[in-house]
Design a protein around this motif. Structure first.
Motif, PDB file in Angstrom:
ATOM      1  N   SER A 224       0.838  -1.197   0.000  1.00  0.00           N
ATOM      2  CA  SER A 224       0.000   0.000   0.000  1.00  0.00           C
ATOM      3  C   SER A 224       0.876   1.252   0.000  1.00  0.00           C
ATOM      4  O   SER A 224       0.467   2.317  -0.395  1.00  0.00           O
ATOM      5  CB  SER A 224      -0.871   0.036   1.247  1.00  0.00           C
ATOM      6  OG  SER A 224      -1.552  -1.173   1.367  1.00  0.00           O
ATOM      7  N   PHE A 225       2.010   1.093   0.473  1.00  0.00           N
ATOM      8  CA  PHE A 225       2.884   2.276   0.589  1.00  0.00           C
ATOM      9  C   PHE A 225       4.329   1.799   0.565  1.00  0.00           C
ATOM     10  O   PHE A 225       4.615   0.628   0.852  1.00  0.00           O
ATOM     11  CB  PHE A 225       2.603   3.009   1.894  1.00  0.00           C
ATOM     12  CG  PHE A 225       2.639   2.101   3.078  1.00  0.00           C
ATOM     13  CD1 PHE A 225       3.829   1.869   3.741  1.00  0.00           C
ATOM     14  CD2 PHE A 225       1.505   1.422   3.509  1.00  0.00           C
ATOM     15  CE1 PHE A 225       3.854   0.999   4.814  1.00  0.00           C
ATOM     16  CE2 PHE A 225       1.565   0.563   4.585  1.00  0.00           C
ATOM     17  CZ  PHE A 225       2.730   0.345   5.247  1.00  0.00           C
ATOM     18  N   ALA A 226       5.185   2.685   0.238  1.00  0.00           N
ATOM     19  CA  ALA A 226       6.608   2.341   0.307  1.00  0.00           C
ATOM     20  C   ALA A 226       7.120   2.726   1.687  1.00  0.00           C
ATOM     21  O   ALA A 226       6.895   3.831   2.136  1.00  0.00           O
ATOM     22  CB  ALA A 226       7.369   3.124  -0.754  1.00  0.00           C
ATOM     23  N   MET A 227       7.734   1.831   2.319  1.00  0.00           N
ATOM     24  CA  MET A 227       8.326   2.177   3.612  1.00  0.00           C
ATOM     25  C   MET A 227       9.818   1.912   3.568  1.00  0.00           C
ATOM     26  O   MET A 227      10.319   1.249   2.658  1.00  0.00           O
ATOM     27  CB  MET A 227       7.665   1.391   4.742  1.00  0.00           C
ATOM     28  CG  MET A 227       7.706  -0.124   4.596  1.00  0.00           C
ATOM     29  SD  MET A 227       6.809  -0.917   5.913  1.00  0.00           S
ATOM     30  CE  MET A 227       8.046  -2.010   6.537  1.00  0.00           C
ATOM     31  N   ARG A 228      10.448   2.469   4.517  1.00  0.00           N
ATOM     32  CA  ARG A 228      11.895   2.380   4.558  1.00  0.00           C
ATOM     33  C   ARG A 228      12.309   0.910   4.598  1.00  0.00           C
ATOM     34  O   ARG A 228      11.856   0.140   5.434  1.00  0.00           O
ATOM     35  CB  ARG A 228      12.389   3.099   5.821  1.00  0.00           C
ATOM     36  CG  ARG A 228      13.854   3.378   5.852  1.00  0.00           C
ATOM     37  CD  ARG A 228      14.168   4.094   7.178  1.00  0.00           C
ATOM     38  NE  ARG A 228      15.614   4.307   7.285  1.00  0.00           N
ATOM     39  CZ  ARG A 228      16.232   5.274   6.677  1.00  0.00           C
ATOM     40  NH1 ARG A 228      15.560   6.120   5.911  1.00  0.00           N
ATOM     41  NH2 ARG A 228      17.541   5.409   6.807  1.00  0.00           N
TER      42      ARG A 228
END
Lengths: 125, 934
Positions: free
Chosen positions: A84-88
Motif C-alpha cells: 500500500s505504501f513504500a516504507m523504509r
C-alpha cells in the motif's frame, strides 16, 4: 491451457479488480482472503505465480511468503508483493522474505499484467 | 715607698748591669778563640791529596745532590729570595771549588723531610748532620765542621728562668729530631715539650706565649732574633757550650765521597773558617750563671746605700713643699672668692636686664605670704603703676574683680602654684586707669637662694582672645550651616524640614528665636507661621505680620517677602523700621534680627526670620552664609515639592507596570492556550493526513480501477455517451488521487517527515521509467520524447527523483501541443563526491512569462483555472518538486523560458546525496517516527 495464479488479498474490491485484469490477461485466478488460506492454496494448487498483499489481517504477507518458500515444492514460484505504501527498507524486507518482486497499490488494471510479466521476466533472465 | 723613691733605687742597679754586661762582653770575645777547628791549610790554590780510587770516583760523579736544612740559621737557611744561604752553604762553596763537584741543592727545606729523603737516598749528601751512632746505618760522616753552643731563650717578662733547672715544669719549644732533645727530656722529665719543625718556629712560639722558653743553638737564636725582630725575647742562659757538632752526612754506599769531602774540609784554613764564622755567628756573647749571682749581690748592696740617701732627700723636700702648698691654697681661695663675687654681680646685672627686658609682666611673690616682692619694668607699663606702688598693691587691685576674677580665685591659684604645680590660666586684669584686659597667667614655684617664691608671668592677650572668640563663633556657625545643609539634603517632608531648620539654628548656633512664615495669598496678605523654635513666649501671637506694603508690612519679614531681599536689623532698640514690634521684642531679649526670603522659581513664598540676643548681632560673614543657607532651604523645599509630584507619577507608573505585567501574563496564558490548541490541531492534521493516505485512497483506487475497466469495455460494450461519462469519473478520480498524493507529500516535506531513502541506481533506467509514466498523458498528440542521458550510476532517493522528473515531464507534456520534448543529462564536477547532475527537460510548448515565473513555485498556483480540461493539474506539482529538490535531494529546480517558444526546466542535484545531510535527516526521522502513511 489457462495458467493458475493465486491472489492473496483481503480487500474484496481490490481482489475483484485484479481478478478482472488477470483473467483478461488469460489467467485462471485462485483467490485467498487470508495468509493461512493463501499458504494452503499455494501448496495445494502450485500456481504459476502468486500475488500477495502484504497487509493482511492475522498472518501478514511476509510471513505467508516465508511459509510458502519453506515448502520444498514451492521454492521457485514467483511471488509478487502488493504494497500500500513504500516504507523504509521495504524492498529489502520483501526480497528477504522471499518475494520475487513487488508493485504498489493502487493497481491500474490496464497495466498490471504487463507489470507482473516484467517482474517475472526480469527474474527469469 | 713613693714612685720617685723606687726610681732612685733602680737607677744604680741599671748602671751596674750595664757595667757588668760590658765586662762580660769582652770576656766572651776572648773565649771565641777556643772554637777554632783543626784544619790543614795550604797556601794559594789548595790541592787535596786524593787516592786513585777517590779520583776515579770523582770523574764518575760530577754532580752530587745536597740537602741543606732550610731552617737552620745561620748555618743553612732559605733566604728571602728562596736560595740557601748560611755558614754551611759557604763551606760547600769552598768544597765545590776544591773537589770540582757540582752540588745540586734538594728542594726540601724541612729537616724531617730532607732527613727522610736522605735515608731513601733521594739525596746524596746532607750538609749538616750530627754524627750519631744510630745514623751510621744510612750515612757515612766527615769530620765535624760546625761547633754549636745550646742556649735557653725566653720572653723578656719571664724573669725567673736563668738556667736549665728553671725549665722544670715549663713549656719548652724543641725542634723535633734535633740531637739535644732526647738528652734534655731525659734530664728534665717535667719539661712540657712543645715540638716544632724549626728553630724559627720555636722562637716564634716563645714570642707569642705558646711556649715559655726555647732551647736553641746560640748562633741560630741570635741570628733569628735580629732578623725577625723578636724584640720581646731574651737570652736566659747557655745550656751547653759547643757540645754539639755537625758533620757532612754522606749516603752510606758512597764512603769515597765522604773521605773526599773530609779531606776537602780539612783543607780549609783556620783563617777562612774564622772569616766564615765571623760572617755568620758574630762574636759569641752570653751571660754565665755564676756572674749573674755576683751581679745581683752587688746590685742589692749599692741599692741599699742609694735608698738611704734618697730617703733623706725626700724628707726635707716634703717639708718645704707643705709650706708652699698652704700658702698657695690661701692665695687661691682669696682669688676664688673675688671671682665668685664678680660672677654674682654679673649674674645679678644679667638677671635684672633680662627681667626688665621681658615683654611679659613678671611678679615675684613670696610663696608663704603671697606678698609681691619684685616686678619687672613691663609690669609697671602693663598696669600703668610705678614699681613701688605695685609692690605694695594686692592682687585684687590688679584684677577686674568680676567673678571669677576675684581675690579669692587669685589666692586659690597661688595656693596651687605654691604646692608645686605649674598653673596656666586666663585672667581678667585691670590697670591703674581701670581698663580691664585679658591676660594669660603663668605661675610656678621656684626656690631662690633657699626661699620659696612664686614667679608669675602675665601676658596681655586681649586681641588674641577676641580673635579666638571670633574663630570659635565662626566655627560654630560653620557647623550650624553644615547641619542645616545636611537636614535640607536628607529632608523627606516639608514640615519636618522647616521644624528641623528652626530648631537647629537655636540649638546649634544659640540664636534666641527663629521662625519660618509662608506668605498667604489672602486679602490681608498675612504671613502664616509654619515653624518656630527658641525663646518665643507668644511673640508671634502678639503681632500681626503681613507682607502688604503698609505700616505693619514694613517690618523685616514683610519687607523680605515683598522685596525678595534679606532684611537686617542691627539694633532693634534703635531701628525705626522695627518700631511696631520693638517693645515685645526687647521684652524677650531680642537685640537684632534678620529676615531671609524663601524664593522658588523667582517667586517669594515666605521668609526665615532669626533673632539674636547678644549685642554683637550678625556679622557680615554670618549674614552672607545665612543668605546662602536660606537659598539652599528654598531649593530643598522646592525639590521636596517636586519629589512629591514625582512620587505620584512613579506610583502611577508602578501601577501601569503592574497592569502591564498582568496583561503580559494574561496574553501569555492566552498564547499558551492558543499554542496548545494549535498543537492539537497540528496533531489532528497529521492524523487526518494519515487517514487520508489509506482510507481516502483505497476507495479512490476502486473508483479509478472499475471505471477504467468499464470504459475499456472489458465487461461488455458501452455506448459513446456512457463511455464519455465513465471518462469523466475516471479523470476526476485520477485528479483527486493526484491532489491527495501531492498534499500528503507536501505535508510530509513541510513537517520534515519525508525521509530520503538513497539507493544506487542507473540514471538512464530512471529516465526511461519517468518517460513511460508521463507519456501516458500524451494521448493522441504528436509529441516525441527523446533522451540524451550519460551512463551514470547515482546514489540518491530514486523514488523522489523519479517523482520530480515525472512532474516536469507531465508539465512539459501538458503545455506542449505538438513538437518534441528532450531530456538531457549533464554531469559537472570532477570528483565523484562533488559531481552535480543536471536533468534538463526541454519542451517546445507555450512558454512562461517572466511575471509568471515568479509565482511558478508557489502552492496552488495554476496558470490556468482549475478544472480546465486542457491543462489538468493540482497546482502543487512544481511547488512539491521544488520542495523535494531542496529538502530531500539537496538540489534545486531552475526554469528558463521564452513565451511562445518553450521552456527548459532543470533539476540540479548532487549525483551522490551528501552523507551528512542524509544522516541528519535519518536522525530527524527517527525522532518523529509518526509518519502519517504508516
Amino acid at each position: 491451457m489457462e495458467k493458475k495464479v493465486l491472489v492473496i488479498e483481503d480487500n474484496t474490491q481490490n481482489m475483484r479488480l485484479i481478478t478482472y485484469a488477470l483473467q483478461r490477461g488469460g489467467y485462471r485466478v485462485i483467490s485467498a482472503a487470508s495468509g493461512e488460506e493463501g499458504v494452503d492454496a499455494a501448496i495445494r494448487e502450485r500456481p504459476f505465480f502468486i500475488i500477495m498483499d502484504i497487509q493482511l489481517p492475522g498472518m501478514d504477507g511476509l510471513e505467508a511468503t516465508r511459509r510458502i518458500r519453506a515448502s520444498p515444492a514451492n521454492g521457485d514460484i514467483p511471488i509478487i508483493a502488493m504494497t500500500s505504501f513504500a516504507m523504509r527498507g521495504d524492498r529489502e524486507l520483501l526480497l528477504a522474505a522471499g518475494c520475487t518482486g513487488y508493485f504498489e497499490k493502487p493497481i491500474d488494471p490496464l497495466t498490471i499484467v504487463d507489470q507482473i510479466h516484467e517482474i517475472i521476466e526480469e527474474e527469469s533472465l | 715607698m713613693s714612685r720617685p723613691q723606687r726610681i732612685l733605687f733602680y737607677c744604680p742597679a741599671i748602671i751596674l748591669v750595664l757595667f757588668v754586661c760590658g765586662m762580660f762582653t769582652s770576656r766572651a770575645a776572648t773565649a771565641h778563640k777556643d772554637i777554632s777547628p783543626a784544619v790543614v791549610a795550604e797556601d794559594g790554590r789548595v790541592a787535596i791529596p786524593l787516592t786513585p780510587d777517590e779520583r776515579s770516583w770523582l770523574t764518575g760523579h760530577r754532580t752530587v745532590r745536597v740537602a741543606f736544612d732550610g731552617y737552620f740559621p745561620p748555618y743553612s737557611f732559605l733566604s728571602d729570595t728562596g736560595r740557601y744561604e748560611g755558614l754551611a752553604v759557604d763551606i760547600f762553596k769552598i768544597l765545590a771549588d776544591r773537589t770540582g763537584i757540582t752540588f745540586v741543592p734538594l728542594d726540601k727545606p724541612l729537616w724531617k723531610d730532607l732527613f727522610a729523603a736522605a735515608k731513601r737516598r733521594e739525596v746524596d749528601v746532607v750538609a749538616t748532620m750530627g754524627h750519631r751512632p744510630e745514623r751510621e746505618q744510612w750515612f757515612v760522616f766527615t769530620r765535624p765542621y760546625i761547633f754549636k753552643s745550646m742556649m735557653i731563650m725566653t720572653r723578656k717578662e719571664i724573669r725567673d728562668i736563668s738556667g736549665p733547672d728553671d725549665l722544670a715544669g715549663r713549656r719548652v719549644a724543641l725542634v723535633q729530631g734535633y740531637q739535644y732533645v732526647r738528652p734534655l727530656l731525659a734530664k728534665y722529665p717535667t719539661i712540657i715539650p712543645v715540638f716544632v719543625d724549626s728553630m724559627l718556629a720555636a722562637l716564634n712560639d716563645v714570642a707569642i706565649g705558646r711556649a715559655d722558653a726555647a732551647l736553641i743553638f746560640l748562633g741560630a737564636g741570635y741570628y733569628l732574633k735580629n732578623k725577625y725582630q723578636l724584640a720581646n725575647l731574651r737570652f736566659a742562659a747557655v745550656y751547653e757550650s759547643k757540645k754539639y757538632t755537625d758533620s757532612i752526612g754522606v749516603r752510606g754506599d758512597w764512603p769515597l765521597l765522604a773521605s773526599i769531602l773530609d779531606k776537602a774540609l780539612a783543607s780549609i784554613s783556620e783563617e777562612q773558617k774564622n772569616e766564615i764564622n765571623r760572617r755568620w755567628l758574630g762574636p759569641e756573647r752570653v751571660v754565665g750563671i755564676s756572674h749573674r749571682t755576683v751581679f745581683i749581690f752587688l746590685a742589692v748592696a749599692v741599692g741599699i746605700v742609694l735608698f738611704l740617701v734618697a730617703g733623706f732627700l725626700l724628707w726635707s723636700r716634703t717639708l718645704r713643699r707643705q709650706v708652699m702648698r698652704k700658702t698657695e691654697e690661701l692665695r687661691r681661695e682669696l682669688a676664688e672668692r673675688r671671682k665668685v663675687e664678680r660672677i654674682l654681680q654679673e649674674n645679678e646685672e644679667r638677671f635684672r636686664t633680662i627681667f626688665n627686658a621681658v615683654n611679659d609682666a613678671i611678679f615675684i611673690h613670696d610663696a608663704e605670704t603671697g606678698v609681691i616682692l619684685d616686678v619687672n619694668r613691663k609690669t609697671c607699663e602693663m598696669f600703668k603703676m610705678p614699681r613701688q606702688e605695685i609692690l605694695s598693691a594686692d592682687v585684687v587691685d590688679l584684677s577686674s574683680g568680676k567673678p571669677p576674677y576675684t581675690q579669692e580665685a587669685a589666692r586659690d591659684w597661688m595656693r596651687k602654684a605654691a604646692a608645686g604645680e605649674l598653673q596656666i590660666f586666663e585672667w581678667q586684669s585691670k590697670d591703674a586707669t581701670g581698663r580691664v584686659f585679658w591676660t594669660e597667667v603663668n605661675m610656678r614655684l621656684a626656690v631662690i637662694v633657699g626661699s620659696r617664691r612664686i614667679i608669675v608671668s602675665a601676658r596681655e592677650i586681649g586681641r588674641y582672645k577676641q580673635a579666638q572668640a571670633q574663630l570659635l563663633r565662626a566655627n560654630r556657625f560653620l557647623r550650624t550651616i553644615n547641619r542645616c545643609n545636611e537636614i535640607i539634603a536628607n529632608a523627606v517632608r516639608e514640615q519636618q524640614l522647616l521644624d528641623d531648620i528652626c530648631r537647629t539654628l537655636i540649638t546649634s548656633q544659640g540664636y534666641r528665636f527663629s521662625w519660618i512664615g509662608y506668605a498667604e495669598k489672602n486679602e490681608g496678605k498675612t504671613v502664616r507661621p509654619m515653624a518656630q523654635a527658641g525663646f518665643e513666649e507668644g511673640y508671634l501671637d502678639t503681632l500681626e505680620i503681613t507682607w502688604e506694603n503698609r505700616d505693619r508690612g514694613k517690618g523685616p519679614t514683610g519687607t523680605a517677602i515683598r522685596t525678595g531681599k534679606p532684611v537686617l536689623c542691627r539694633n532693634i532698640a534703635t531701628d525705626p523700621k522695627f518700631a511696631p514690634w520693638r517693645d515685645e521684642a526687647l521684652k524677650r531679649g531680642y537685640t537684632a534680627s534678620i529676615a531671609l526670603p524663601l524664593i522658588l522659581d523667582h517667586h517669594v513664598f515666605g521668609a526665615l526670620s532669626i533673632y539674636v540676643g547678644d549685642p554683637g548681632g550678625f556679622d557680615d560673614k554670618e549674614v552672607e552664609m545665612l543668605v546662602n543657607m536660606t537659598e539652599s532651604l528654598s531649593f530643598g523645599i522646592g525639590s521636596l515639592r517636586t519629589r512629591v509630584d514625582l512620587d505620584s507619577v512613579i506610583s502611577e507608573l508602578e501601577q501601569h507596570r503592574l497592569h502591564l505585567e498582568e496583561l503580559v501574563a494574561e496574553r501569555t496564558r492566552e498564547l499558551e492556550a492558543a499554542n496548545f490548541r494549535l498543537k492539537e490541531i497540528d496533531r489532528l492534521k497529521s492524523l487526518f493526513i494519515a487517514s487520508m493516505s489509506h482510507e481516502l485512497r483505497t476507495p479512490l483506487n476502486s473508483i479509478i480501477g472499475f471505471s477504467s475497466i468499464l470504459k475499456e469495455e472489458w465487461l461488455g460494450p458501452v455506448n459513446a455517451e456512457q463511455k464519455e461519462n465513465l471518462a469523466i469519473i475516471l479523470n476526476s478520480g485520477k485528479y483527486l488521487l493526484a491532489l491527495i498524493n501531492d498534499v500528503i507529500d507536501i505535508t510530509k516535506v513541510e513537517a520534515g517527515m519525508m525521509e530520503s531513502m538513497p539507493t544506487s541506481f542507473v540514471l538512464q533506467e530512471l529516465v526511461v521509467e519517468a518517460r513511460k509514466i508521463a507519456q501516458v498523458d500524451i494521448g493522441n498528440r504528436s509529441i516525441a520524447i527523446t533522451e540524451e542521458i550519460p551512463a551514470l550510476t547515482m546514489h540518491t532517493d530514486r523514488r523522489r527523483l523519479l517523482q520530480c522528473l515525472v512532474n516536469l515531464l507531465s508539465n512539459a507534456i501538458k503545455f506542449t501541443n505538438q513538437g518534441k520534448i528532450t531530456i538531457i543529462g549533464v554531469v559537472t564536477g570532477e570528483k565523484e563526491q562533488e559531481q552535480i547532475l543536471e536533468i534538463q527537460v526541454h519542451d517546445t510548448g507555450i512558454g512562461i512569462t517572466e511575471s509568471d515565473i515568479a509565482t511558478l513555485f508557489k502552492p496552488f498556483v495554476r496558470l490556468h483555472p482549475p478544472g480546465d480540461a486542457t491543462y489538468p493539474g493540482t497546482g502543487l506539482g512544481l511547488y512539491l518538486t521544488d520542495k523535494i529538490m531542496r529538502e530531500i535531494l539537496a538540489g534545486e529546480v531552475l526554469v528558463n523560458s521564452v513565451p511562445g517558444r518553450g521552456s527548459i526546466f532543470t533539476l540540479r542535484l548532487p549525483v551522490t546525496l551528501p552523507r551528512t545531510e542524509n544522516e541528519q535527516r535519518t536522525k530527524e526521522d527517527e525522532h518523529g517516527k509518526k509518519s502519517p502513511g504508516h
